[in-house]
Design a protein around this motif. Structure first.
Motif, PDB file in Angstrom:
ATOM      1  N   HIS A  12       0.837  -1.194   0.000  1.00  0.00           N
ATOM      2  CA  HIS A  12       0.000   0.000   0.000  1.00  0.00           C
ATOM      3  C   HIS A  12       0.876   1.249   0.000  1.00  0.00           C
ATOM      4  N   LEU A  13       0.591   2.164  -0.892  1.00  0.00           N
ATOM      5  CA  LEU A  13       1.338   3.416  -0.980  1.00  0.00           C
ATOM      6  C   LEU A  13       0.611   4.519  -0.232  1.00  0.00           C
ATOM      7  N   PRO A  14       1.184   5.068   0.841  1.00  0.00           N
ATOM      8  CA  PRO A  14       0.547   6.166   1.558  1.00  0.00           C
ATOM      9  C   PRO A  14       0.714   7.520   0.866  1.00  0.00           C
ATOM     10  N   VAL A  15       1.611   7.599  -0.129  1.00  0.00           N
ATOM     11  CA  VAL A  15       1.821   8.854  -0.869  1.00  0.00           C
ATOM     12  C   VAL A  15       1.580   8.596  -2.358  1.00  0.00           C
ATOM     13  N   PRO A  16       1.247   9.635  -3.107  1.00  0.00           N
ATOM     14  CA  PRO A  16       0.987   9.450  -4.543  1.00  0.00           C
ATOM     15  C   PRO A  16       2.234   8.955  -5.294  1.00  0.00           C
ATOM     16  N   VAL A  17       2.024   8.206  -6.362  1.00  0.00           N
ATOM     17  CA  VAL A  17       3.125   7.644  -7.164  1.00  0.00           C
ATOM     18  C   VAL A  17       3.998   8.754  -7.744  1.00  0.00           C
ATOM     19  N   LEU A  18       3.399   9.842  -8.202  1.00  0.00           N
ATOM     20  CA  LEU A  18       4.179  10.940  -8.763  1.00  0.00           C
ATOM     21  C   LEU A  18       5.160  11.497  -7.731  1.00  0.00           C
ATOM     22  N   GLU A  19       4.710  11.640  -6.493  1.00  0.00           N
ATOM     23  CA  GLU A  19       5.601  12.105  -5.436  1.00  0.00           C
ATOM     24  C   GLU A  19       6.733  11.108  -5.213  1.00  0.00           C
ATOM     25  N   LYS A  20       6.422   9.805  -5.249  1.00  0.00           N
ATOM     26  CA  LYS A  20       7.442   8.765  -5.068  1.00  0.00           C
ATOM     27  C   LYS A  20       8.482   8.827  -6.187  1.00  0.00           C
ATOM     28  N   LEU A  21       8.034   9.203  -7.389  1.00  0.00           N
ATOM     29  CA  LEU A  21       8.970   9.307  -8.509  1.00  0.00           C
ATOM     30  C   LEU A  21       9.825  10.574  -8.422  1.00  0.00           C
ATOM     31  N   LEU A  22       9.226  11.674  -7.975  1.00  0.00           N
ATOM     32  CA  LEU A  22       9.931  12.956  -7.959  1.00  0.00           C
ATOM     33  C   LEU A  22      10.920  13.103  -6.803  1.00  0.00           C
ATOM     34  N   ARG A  23      10.610  12.542  -5.638  1.00  0.00           N
ATOM     35  CA  ARG A  23      11.491  12.690  -4.475  1.00  0.00           C
ATOM     36  C   ARG A  23      12.926  12.219  -4.751  1.00  0.00           C
ATOM     37  N   PRO A  24      13.128  11.006  -5.250  1.00  0.00           N
ATOM     38  CA  PRO A  24      14.508  10.573  -5.519  1.00  0.00           C
ATOM     39  C   PRO A  24      15.204  11.408  -6.592  1.00  0.00           C
ATOM     40  N   VAL A  25      14.456  11.865  -7.585  1.00  0.00           N
ATOM     41  CA  VAL A  25      15.041  12.678  -8.654  1.00  0.00           C
ATOM     42  C   VAL A  25      15.564  13.992  -8.074  1.00  0.00           C
ATOM     43  N   VAL A  26      14.748  14.651  -7.257  1.00  0.00           N
ATOM     44  CA  VAL A  26      15.155  15.924  -6.648  1.00  0.00           C
ATOM     45  C   VAL A  26      16.373  15.714  -5.747  1.00  0.00           C
ATOM     46  N   VAL A  27      16.349  14.695  -4.905  1.00  0.00           N
ATOM     47  CA  VAL A  27      17.477  14.432  -3.996  1.00  0.00           C
ATOM     48  C   VAL A  27      18.736  14.112  -4.798  1.00  0.00           C
ATOM     49  N   TYR A  28      18.610  13.317  -5.846  1.00  0.00           N
ATOM     50  CA  TYR A  28      19.754  12.960  -6.699  1.00  0.00           C
ATOM     51  C   TYR A  28      20.395  14.211  -7.283  1.00  0.00           C
ATOM     52  N   LEU A  29      19.581  15.057  -7.890  1.00  0.00           N
ATOM     53  CA  LEU A  29      20.109  16.265  -8.530  1.00  0.00           C
ATOM     54  C   LEU A  29      20.752  17.207  -7.513  1.00  0.00           C
ATOM     55  N   VAL A  30      20.141  17.345  -6.339  1.00  0.00           N
ATOM     56  CA  VAL A  30      20.712  18.209  -5.297  1.00  0.00           C
ATOM     57  C   VAL A  30      22.044  17.630  -4.803  1.00  0.00           C
ATOM     58  N   LEU A  31      22.130  16.316  -4.629  1.00  0.00           N
ATOM     59  CA  LEU A  31      23.391  15.697  -4.191  1.00  0.00           C
ATOM     60  C   LEU A  31      24.494  15.884  -5.223  1.00  0.00           C
ATOM     61  N   VAL A  32      24.165  15.733  -6.498  1.00  0.00           N
ATOM     62  CA  VAL A  32      25.161  15.946  -7.555  1.00  0.00           C
ATOM     63  C   VAL A  32      25.669  17.380  -7.494  1.00  0.00           C
ATOM     64  N   LEU A  33      24.761  18.324  -7.351  1.00  0.00           N
ATOM     65  CA  LEU A  33      25.145  19.737  -7.263  1.00  0.00           C
ATOM     66  C   LEU A  33      26.002  20.000  -6.022  1.00  0.00           C
ATOM     67  N   LEU A  34      25.596  19.460  -4.875  1.00  0.00           N
ATOM     68  CA  LEU A  34      26.353  19.696  -3.643  1.00  0.00           C
ATOM     69  C   LEU A  34      27.746  19.068  -3.706  1.00  0.00           C
ATOM     70  N   LEU A  35      27.857  17.867  -4.243  1.00  0.00           N
ATOM     71  CA  LEU A  35      29.176  17.245  -4.371  1.00  0.00           C
ATOM     72  C   LEU A  35      30.064  18.044  -5.319  1.00  0.00           C
ATOM     73  N   ARG A  36      29.469  18.637  -6.344  1.00  0.00           N
ATOM     74  CA  ARG A  36      30.231  19.486  -7.261  1.00  0.00           C
ATOM     75  C   ARG A  36      30.707  20.749  -6.545  1.00  0.00           C
ATOM     76  N   LEU A  37      29.832  21.341  -5.719  1.00  0.00           N
ATOM     77  CA  LEU A  37      30.196  22.570  -5.004  1.00  0.00           C
ATOM     78  C   LEU A  37      31.245  22.332  -3.924  1.00  0.00           C
TER      79      LEU A  37
END
Length: 195
Positions: A12-37
């Motif tokens: 059972h998913l307590p959060v919408p599927v779109l949110e589940k897809l977007l959360r890892p993408v946002v965290v991934y991109l922010v981590l790439v940016l932070l490691l670059r900085l």
């Protein structure tokens, strides 16, 4: 049936599927940016403190990736999302060297002709002792034995010898001796036989 509530709670998913897809993408991109900085040093894992930071980083962003969801379905969607964004980024970077250089940065030259570039060390937040440890791990005894040492954008070190290595010198000496022996044998064979 007794298994139905267990299976329902597992998937059972307590959060919408779109949110589940977007959360890892946002965290991934922010981590790439932070490691670059924050620089290549974080990727090089030079000391225990840097290793602790990298290990803690995954635990720190875990909740941002999964939210309030501990379901198997949520984990699968999150894993798919991370793998998909990584696949996409790798493909885009493969096709665009300019974008790759912009995101990854350039190699930092730390040693040139046996001399340490102190400004480059400072920019990369490396101490002289850490650099010496790196060249020792590469088989060099002294800094002046190194022609060039670079900290690559991926955190690895490229170290080039100033002079040929001891093994190369021994190989060259052995080859010269073999050539001399071959010439002496050829000369002996060319002599007329005396009885």
């Amino acid at each position: 049936m007794i298994l139905t509530p267990v299976i329902d709670s597992m998937f059972h998913l307590p959060v919408p599927v779109l949110e589940k897809l977007l959360r890892p993408v946002v965290v991934y991109l922010v981590l790439v940016l932070l490691l670059r900085l924050f620089g290549k040093r974080e990727l090089a894992q030079l000391n225990p403190f840097d290793l602790v930071v990298l290990l803690s980083l995954s635990n720190t962003v875990q909740n941002a990736i999964i939210g309030d969801d501990n379901s198997v379905t949520g984990g699968i969607i999150g894993a798919f999302s991370l793998l998909a964004i990584n696949w996409l980024v790798v493909r885009v970077l493969f096709r665009s060297p300019r974008l790759t250089r912009a995101l990854e940065g350039r190699a930092a030259v730390l040693i040139r002709d046996g001399h340490i570039d102190r400004k480059a060390l400072e920019r990369e937040s490396l101490s002289r002792e850490e650099l010496v440890e790196v060249i020792h791990r590469q088989g060099f005894e002294h800094v002046h034995d190194v022609h060039r040492c670079e900290l690559e954008p991926n955190g690895s070190f490229y170290v080039e010898a100033k002079d040929p290595s001891i093994a190369d010198k021994r190989h060259d000496e052995l080859m010269a001796r073999l050539a001399t022996l071959s010439q002496e044998i050829a000369a002996l064979r060319a002599r007329p036989a005396t009885t």
